[in-house]
Write an enzyme that holds these catalytic residues in place. Sequence first.
Site, short mmCIF file in Angstrom:
data_model
loop_
_atom_site.label_atom_id
_atom_site.label_comp_id
_atom_site.label_asym_id
_atom_site.label_seq_id
_atom_site.Cartn_x
_atom_site.Cartn_y
_atom_site.Cartn_z
N LYS A 22 0.83 -1.21 0.00
CA LYS A 22 0.00 0.00 0.00
C LYS A 22 0.86 1.26 0.00
CE LYS A 22 -1.83 1.80 3.96
NZ LYS A 22 -1.78 3.26 4.17
N ASN A 23 1.79 1.33 0.93
CA ASN A 23 2.50 2.60 1.09
C ASN A 23 3.53 2.86 -0.02
OD1 ASN A 23 0.89 3.26 3.21
ND2 ASN A 23 2.35 2.63 4.80
N ARG A 93 -4.02 10.06 3.48
CA ARG A 93 -2.76 10.69 3.86
C ARG A 93 -1.91 11.01 2.62
NH1 ARG A 93 -1.65 13.53 7.83
NH2 ARG A 93 0.55 13.93 8.06
N CYS A 117 -5.29 8.00 8.68
CA CYS A 117 -5.66 7.47 10.00
C CYS A 117 -5.41 8.51 11.07
CB CYS A 117 -4.83 6.23 10.31
SG CYS A 117 -5.27 4.81 9.30
N ARG A 122 -0.15 14.81 13.38
CA ARG A 122 0.74 14.34 12.30
C ARG A 122 1.24 15.55 11.52
NH1 ARG A 122 -2.05 9.19 9.36
NH2 ARG A 122 0.09 8.75 8.71
N PRO A 123 2.20 16.28 12.09
CA PRO A 123 2.66 17.51 11.43
C PRO A 123 3.35 17.21 10.10
CG PRO A 123 3.78 17.19 13.56
CD PRO A 123 2.98 15.96 13.28
N ILE A 124 3.45 18.25 9.24
CA ILE A 124 4.16 18.08 7.97
C ILE A 124 5.24 19.15 7.82
CG2 ILE A 124 2.31 16.85 6.75
CD1 ILE A 124 1.66 19.56 5.40
N ASP A 125 5.75 19.61 8.97
CA ASP A 125 6.76 20.67 8.94
C ASP A 125 8.02 20.25 8.17
OD1 ASP A 125 6.75 18.97 11.39
OD2 ASP A 125 8.70 19.90 11.71
N GLN A 126 8.37 18.97 8.21
CA GLN A 126 9.59 18.53 7.52
C GLN A 126 9.42 18.55 6.00
OE1 GLN A 126 12.51 17.94 9.45
NE2 GLN A 126 11.04 18.87 10.87
N ASP A 306 3.19 0.30 12.22
CA ASP A 306 1.99 -0.22 11.55
C ASP A 306 1.68 -1.67 11.94
OD1 ASP A 306 1.78 2.22 10.35
OD2 ASP A 306 2.62 1.60 8.44
N ARG A 398 -9.33 0.22 3.31
CA ARG A 398 -8.42 1.21 2.74
C ARG A 398 -7.05 0.58 2.49
NH1 ARG A 398 -7.21 5.31 6.61
NH2 ARG A 398 -5.48 5.40 5.18
N1 EPU Z 1 6.57 13.98 11.80
C1 EPU Z 1 6.72 15.31 12.11
N2 EPU Z 1 6.85 16.20 11.07
C2 EPU Z 1 6.81 15.81 9.77
C3 EPU Z 1 6.64 14.46 9.48
C4 EPU Z 1 6.53 13.55 10.52
O1 EPU Z 1 6.75 15.71 13.28
O2 EPU Z 1 6.94 16.68 8.89
C5 EPU Z 1 6.44 13.00 12.93
C6 EPU Z 1 4.99 12.86 13.39
O3 EPU Z 1 4.96 12.66 14.78
C7 EPU Z 1 4.53 11.58 12.72
C8 EPU Z 1 5.83 10.75 12.71
O4 EPU Z 1 6.87 11.72 12.55
O5 EPU Z 1 3.50 10.96 13.42
C9 EPU Z 1 5.92 9.75 11.58
O6 EPU Z 1 5.67 10.44 10.36
P1 EPU Z 1 6.08 9.90 8.94
O7 EPU Z 1 6.23 11.07 8.05
O8 EPU Z 1 7.24 8.95 9.06
O9 EPU Z 1 4.81 9.05 8.55
P2 EPU Z 1 3.70 9.36 7.46
O10 EPU Z 1 4.31 9.65 6.14
O11 EPU Z 1 2.69 10.29 8.00
C10 EPU Z 1 3.74 6.85 6.77
C11 EPU Z 1 2.70 5.78 6.52
C12 EPU Z 1 2.06 5.36 7.82
C13 EPU Z 1 3.13 4.88 8.78
C14 EPU Z 1 4.23 5.94 8.94
C15 EPU Z 1 5.41 5.46 9.78
C16 EPU Z 1 1.95 6.31 4.29
C17 EPU Z 1 0.87 6.81 3.41
N3 EPU Z 1 1.72 6.30 5.60
O12 EPU Z 1 3.03 7.93 7.37
O13 EPU Z 1 1.23 4.26 7.48
O14 EPU Z 1 2.56 4.63 10.04
O15 EPU Z 1 4.73 6.31 7.64
O16 EPU Z 1 5.99 4.32 9.23
O17 EPU Z 1 2.99 5.87 3.82
C18 EPU Z 1 -0.53 2.73 7.77
O18 EPU Z 1 -0.16 2.19 6.70
O19 EPU Z 1 -1.37 2.22 8.54
C19 EPU Z 1 0.05 4.02 8.15
C20 EPU Z 1 -0.49 4.82 9.06
#
Ligand code: EPU
Length: 427
Positions: A22-23, A93, A117, A122-126, A306, A398
């Site tokens: 999926k991812n 997401r 989810c 779940r910030p996106i600052d990075q 996950d 999903r």
């Molecule tokens: N984070 C920040 N700032 C950022 C990005 C991340 O603070 O800009 C922190 C947050 O606390 C966040 C954590 O880092 O909760 C992990 O974030 P990451 O960016 O690694 O995860 P993501 O891209 O939001 C993806 C998967 C998730 C999986 C995570 C961790 C996708 C679409 N989603 O999420 O998958 O849990 O990586 O491996 O690829 C799932 O499949 O059930 C799922 C939730």
Amino acid sequence: MTVYTIQGGKKLKGEAFVGGAKNAAVAILPACVLCAGKVTVENIPRISDVTTMLEILRSIGAQVRLTDSTTVEIDASGISSRPAPYDLARSMRASYYLIGATLGRFGKAREAMPGGCDLGVRPIDQHIKGFRALGAHVLTEGGYIAAEGRNGLTGANIYLDMASVGATINIMLASCLASGMTLIDNAAKEPHIVDLANFLNAMGADIKGAGTDVIKIRGKQSLAGGTYAIIPDQIEAGTFMAAAAAAGGDVTVTNVIPKHLECITAKLCEMGVDVEEYDDAVRVVSGGKLTAANVKTLPYPGFPTDMQPQMAACMSLAEGTSMITESVSDNRYKYVDELRRMGAHITVDGKVAVIEGARRLTGAPVSACDLRAGAAMIIAALAASGRTTIEGVRHIERGYEDIVDKLRALGADIRRREHYAEKAKQA
Ligand code: EPU
């Protein structure tokens, strides 16, 4: 409303075939926006997140054609940089990968803030830091993120504060057509990061180091089309392994990359399960009696967040006291109340959950509050005595393809049905 009903207590036996990741799929499909020619993506999973992503691509002008249930042809040469429909984009997401891909292709992008989810904040600052480092002005307003590189994008050195999967992918997408070299330090190393890099390289990108802490992207003028097959899903495989461990039985999980499953295999072995590895399969043999263990979630190659809820279901059945430390997601214990309905003894304090193994769970009406929480409910229900009804299965669908049919083929008594049928039967 659709529900799953599960009559627990049946041992699982047979083969479970794992679909595409999926991812990886939800990153590779929007990456097609960067390609000038037709792209054929094979081994896409039959899940609703993929259907939504294909709908998003169609809505911005891509030609999308499913040639069979797991193969899609995408021609994005005629797309525009207009945003995807707001409600579609915020329903998942990975819609935020359209920002990196559209910014990479057109030098500007505007997309709805993503959904996905509910795992706490779940910030996106990075991601934003990465886009800005490449020369884009980024604004968040009115529920949208707008990014524009008025003078084009230029490669840069970007250090991520945490190894974020999403930020690593978005920066790879935005930078592979930028001028010069981009370096992502403290990059995420998950298998789908490597899969995306392999896909982009197959289309003509120059990306080195994916799977290590440092990824180097040398910008190219353009990417071409081609054919690519997505890797198998690590978490779907791990979920079948955990199901076999909890319910007991003898299950061979096929179409897997055993290397991606090592931490899950090691933890299940520690809990008393036999796991044999083959070239592209793992066999899980369990008497259904598990012993307690501790687990801490970490970025790859650590134990995946996950798989955390599924492990909690297994630990609820194990003899002794287990402990989970969730160090990736902000709040991923919302499912605990539902497991408690089935007799699990779990206390949560911040990032730590302590699980007193109950040895016996009983079926109950429960709800899947997110995708992996839903997987945990299924695992607990398969091992429980009596009948469980799971609501909220849209979350499960999903990310898990044909899960009901795949579990039925293993001998599970699981059915997908409409809720009104349930009510009529109870009346
Ligand atoms: N984070 C920040 N700032 C950022 C990005 C991340 O603070 O800009 C922190 C947050 O606390 C966040 C954590 O880092 O909760 C992990 O974030 P990451 O960016 O690694 O995860 P993501 O891209 O939001 C993806 C998967 C998730 C999986 C995570 C961790 C996708 C679409 N989603 O999420 O998958 O849990 O990586 O491996 O690829 C799932 O499949 O059930 C799922 C939730």
